[in-house]
Design a protein around this motif. Structure first.
Motif, PDB file in Angstrom:
ATOM      1  N   VAL A 142       0.844  -1.199   0.000  1.00 38.03           N
ATOM      2  CA  VAL A 142       0.000   0.000   0.000  1.00 38.03           C
ATOM      3  C   VAL A 142       0.879   1.248   0.000  1.00 38.03           C
ATOM      4  O   VAL A 142       0.651   2.204  -0.752  1.00 38.03           O
ATOM      5  CB  VAL A 142      -0.938   0.009   1.222  1.00 38.03           C
ATOM      6  N   PHE A 143       1.902   1.227   0.846  1.00 35.45           N
ATOM      7  CA  PHE A 143       2.800   2.378   0.942  1.00 35.45           C
ATOM      8  C   PHE A 143       3.562   2.595  -0.365  1.00 35.45           C
ATOM      9  O   PHE A 143       3.670   3.722  -0.856  1.00 35.45           O
ATOM     10  CB  PHE A 143       3.782   2.163   2.092  1.00 35.45           C
ATOM     11  N   PRO A 192      -5.733  10.376   3.494  1.00 40.70           N
ATOM     12  CA  PRO A 192      -5.928   8.931   3.701  1.00 40.70           C
ATOM     13  C   PRO A 192      -4.647   8.198   4.082  1.00 40.70           C
ATOM     14  O   PRO A 192      -4.696   7.178   4.780  1.00 40.70           O
ATOM     15  CB  PRO A 192      -6.451   8.445   2.339  1.00 40.70           C
ATOM     16  N   MET A 193      -3.505   8.735   3.663  1.00 43.34           N
ATOM     17  CA  MET A 193      -2.237   8.103   4.019  1.00 43.34           C
ATOM     18  C   MET A 193      -1.912   8.250   5.493  1.00 43.34           C
ATOM     19  O   MET A 193      -1.055   7.529   6.003  1.00 43.34           O
ATOM     20  CB  MET A 193      -1.103   8.691   3.173  1.00 43.34           C
ATOM     21  N   VAL A 194      -2.595   9.167   6.181  1.00 44.78           N
ATOM     22  CA  VAL A 194      -2.433   9.255   7.639  1.00 44.78           C
ATOM     23  C   VAL A 194      -2.896   7.945   8.277  1.00 44.78           C
ATOM     24  O   VAL A 194      -2.214   7.355   9.125  1.00 44.78           O
ATOM     25  CB  VAL A 194      -3.230  10.449   8.198  1.00 44.78           C
ATOM     26  N   LEU A 195      -4.070   7.455   7.855  1.00 49.75           N
ATOM     27  CA  LEU A 195      -4.572   6.174   8.367  1.00 49.75           C
ATOM     28  C   LEU A 195      -3.680   5.022   7.942  1.00 49.75           C
ATOM     29  O   LEU A 195      -3.378   4.127   8.743  1.00 49.75           O
ATOM     30  CB  LEU A 195      -6.002   5.945   7.883  1.00 49.75           C
ATOM     31  N   VAL A 196      -3.263   5.033   6.682  1.00 49.37           N
ATOM     32  CA  VAL A 196      -2.367   3.969   6.208  1.00 49.37           C
ATOM     33  C   VAL A 196      -1.075   3.964   7.022  1.00 49.37           C
ATOM     34  O   VAL A 196      -0.563   2.899   7.391  1.00 49.37           O
ATOM     35  CB  VAL A 196      -2.065   4.139   4.703  1.00 49.37           C
ATOM     36  N   GLY A 197      -0.560   5.154   7.324  1.00 47.34           N
ATOM     37  CA  GLY A 197       0.671   5.240   8.104  1.00 47.34           C
ATOM     38  C   GLY A 197       0.513   4.638   9.486  1.00 47.34           C
ATOM     39  O   GLY A 197       1.348   3.834   9.935  1.00 47.34           O
ATOM     40  N   VAL A 198      -0.570   4.990  10.183  1.00 43.34           N
ATOM     41  CA  VAL A 198      -0.803   4.440  11.529  1.00 43.34           C
ATOM     42  C   VAL A 198      -1.008   2.932  11.456  1.00 43.34           C
ATOM     43  O   VAL A 198      -0.435   2.167  12.237  1.00 43.34           O
ATOM     44  CB  VAL A 198      -2.017   5.126  12.188  1.00 43.34           C
ATOM     45  N   GLY A 199      -1.830   2.498  10.517  1.00 43.07           N
ATOM     46  CA  GLY A 199      -2.101   1.066  10.386  1.00 43.07           C
ATOM     47  C   GLY A 199      -0.856   0.264  10.044  1.00 43.07           C
ATOM     48  O   GLY A 199      -0.609  -0.803  10.622  1.00 43.07           O
ATOM     49  N   ASN A 200      -0.077   0.775   9.118  1.00 40.70           N
ATOM     50  CA  ASN A 200       1.170   0.103   8.757  1.00 40.70           C
ATOM     51  C   ASN A 200       2.139   0.069   9.928  1.00 40.70           C
ATOM     52  O   ASN A 200       2.850  -0.926  10.138  1.00 40.70           O
ATOM     53  CB  ASN A 200       1.821   0.810   7.567  1.00 40.70           C
ATOM     54  N   GLY A 201       2.191   1.165  10.668  1.00 43.32           N
ATOM     55  CA  GLY A 201       3.088   1.214  11.818  1.00 43.32           C
ATOM     56  C   GLY A 201       2.756   0.174  12.860  1.00 43.32           C
ATOM     57  O   GLY A 201       3.649  -0.356  13.538  1.00 43.32           O
ATOM     58  N   MET A 202       1.474  -0.148  13.014  1.00 43.68           N
ATOM     59  CA  MET A 202       1.064  -1.186  13.949  1.00 43.68           C
ATOM     60  C   MET A 202       1.238  -2.585  13.363  1.00 43.68           C
ATOM     61  O   MET A 202       1.579  -3.538  14.073  1.00 43.68           O
ATOM     62  CB  MET A 202      -0.401  -0.973  14.343  1.00 43.68           C
ATOM     63  N   THR A 203       0.990  -2.715  12.074  1.00 44.43           N
ATOM     64  CA  THR A 203       0.958  -4.035  11.439  1.00 44.43           C
ATOM     65  C   THR A 203       2.346  -4.615  11.205  1.00 44.43           C
ATOM     66  O   THR A 203       2.607  -5.787  11.535  1.00 44.43           O
ATOM     67  CB  THR A 203       0.201  -3.946  10.095  1.00 44.43           C
TER      68      THR A 203
END
Length: 389
Positions: free
Chosen positions: A223-224, A308-319
């Motif tokens: 995604v990133f 929307p990349m703010v959410l992707v960033g947080v989600g990726n950081g956790m995942t």
């Protein structure tokens, strides 16, 4: 007997050198094309082949580090990185630059593979997920600063200054690693020859839970990289913003990625990796689908593209820290080999996403958003496999 533990800041620097080197040149892609008279697709190879080379390099470093130790492979990789950075700074054409960037990637990826392996050597699984979260949080400083530094150097000194900056980063890191990184390999594994290395990869791939965690890591990363592949052209060429404005937006995303890493560091040991993966994957999917909604519902604007990349960033950081820790724990005695295979799948899939975006993105942002949404949705399938394991 307690295993020696290296300083966290050194692990951060080891992991950071790869993304720093990749992203410091991203704001300069348009100016490199003008400098060399090269097409967009040719210039894009400096990113795509960089990612592919990181993937190939990781397949080599991991098994060899399980056999010969973490330190020798790291020092060899950093030596290659220094030579390739010099070659990139002096490149006379787009072809020689692409080759130098590929070699840079081969050297830089040693830090990623071996830092992960060292962490798994000296910390247990849930603790390793927590440490990976903190290390990755610290590592986000590099991709946050790299585009800002790259855009500033590009505008003041030209894109070649970014490659000199890589050399300035790599040489001190090699010196500090030589002095401060202990050998953490618990016991050398008998992996002589190509066929034994391939057998080690087959033994890992035969484990269903490893496949699930590795696929989840690759899809979340994809995604990133879909965003990274299309964003410079959409924002700078399509919308007319400057490379510095793009770099500032990208730096903001890195802050939210760091926030997700911090949550992984704080909560993974308490909640376990599966709960963290469920939350992180959900956030990533919502963000990636939100990118499509934003492009369809609102007029072109840098905030519509980046929010929307703010959410992707947080989600990726956790995942990512949790998925990587799960994959490395599938067969702990082959942590280096597992780190290589996971990293190769990450970078290979990331390279594929940059290639796909290059085919479907025409400057409006919708091609990038659709690629992100498709890749984000694939995370759910991988998560189901991890839960079954």
């Amino acid at each position: 007997l307690k295993k020696p533990r290296p300083p966290i800041w050194l692990l951060v620097a080891m992991i950071a050198i790869g993304p720093f080197t990749m992203q410091v040149l991203v704001p300069s892609l348009p100016s490199m094309g003008r400098d060399f008279g090269a097409s967009t697709s040719a210039v894009q190879l400096t990113v795509t082949l960089y990612l592919l080379s990181v993937g190939v390099g990781q397949l080599i470093y991991g098994p060899l580090s399980d056999r010969f130790g973490r330190r020798p492979l790291l020092m060899g990789g950093l030596a290659l990185y220094a030579v390739a950075s010099l070659g990139a700074a002096l490149a006379g054409g787009i072809g020689s630059l692409v080759i130098a960037r590929a070699l840079q990637a081969m050297g830089a990826c040693a830090g990623v593979v071996l830092a992960r392996a060292v962490i798994r050597d000296v910390w247990a699984r849930d603790q390793a997920a927590s440490v990976l979260g903190y290390v990755t949080m610290g590592m986000t400083i590099a991709p946050m600063l790299a585009p800002l530094l790259g855009s500033y150097l590009d505008q003041t000194l030209g894109w070649r200054a970014s490659m000199w900056a890589c050399l300035v980063f790599g040489l001190p890191l090699a010196l500090v690693a030589w002095k401060r990184l202990p050998e953490t390999l618990p016991a050398p594994q008998p992996l002589p020859g190509l066929f034994a290395i391939l057998a080690a990869y087959r033994s890992l791939w035969a484990i269903p839970v490893f496949r699930a965690y590795a696929a989840l890591t690759a899809c979340a990363t994809g995604v990133f990289f879909a965003f990274l592949g299309g964003a410079p052209y959409v924002v700078v060429q399509g919308m007319g913003y400057t490379p510095v404005q793009f770099a500032i937006g990208f730096a903001a995303i890195s802050v939210f990625f760091a926030a997700g890493n911090w949550l992984a560091g704080v909560l993974s040991k308490r909640l376990g990796i599966l709960r963290m993966l469920s939350v992180g994957t959900s956030i990533t999917v919502v963000g990636s689908i939100g990118a499509v909604v934003g492009q369809l519902a609102f007029p072109p604007h840098i905030l519509v593209f980046f929010v929307p990349m703010v959410l992707v960033g947080v989600g990726n950081g956790m995942t990512q820290p949790n998925a990587i820790a799960g994959a490395l724990s599938a067969k702990p005695q082959l942590a280096g080999t597992a780190s290589s295979l996971v990293g190769a799948l990450q970078m290979g899939f990331g390279a594929l996403m940059t290639f796909v975006v290059g085919l479907v993105e025409y400057g409006a942002g919708i091609g990038t958003a659709l690629t992100m949404a498709a890749t984000g949705s694939a995370c759910w399938l991988a998560l189901r496999g991890a839960r079954r394991g």
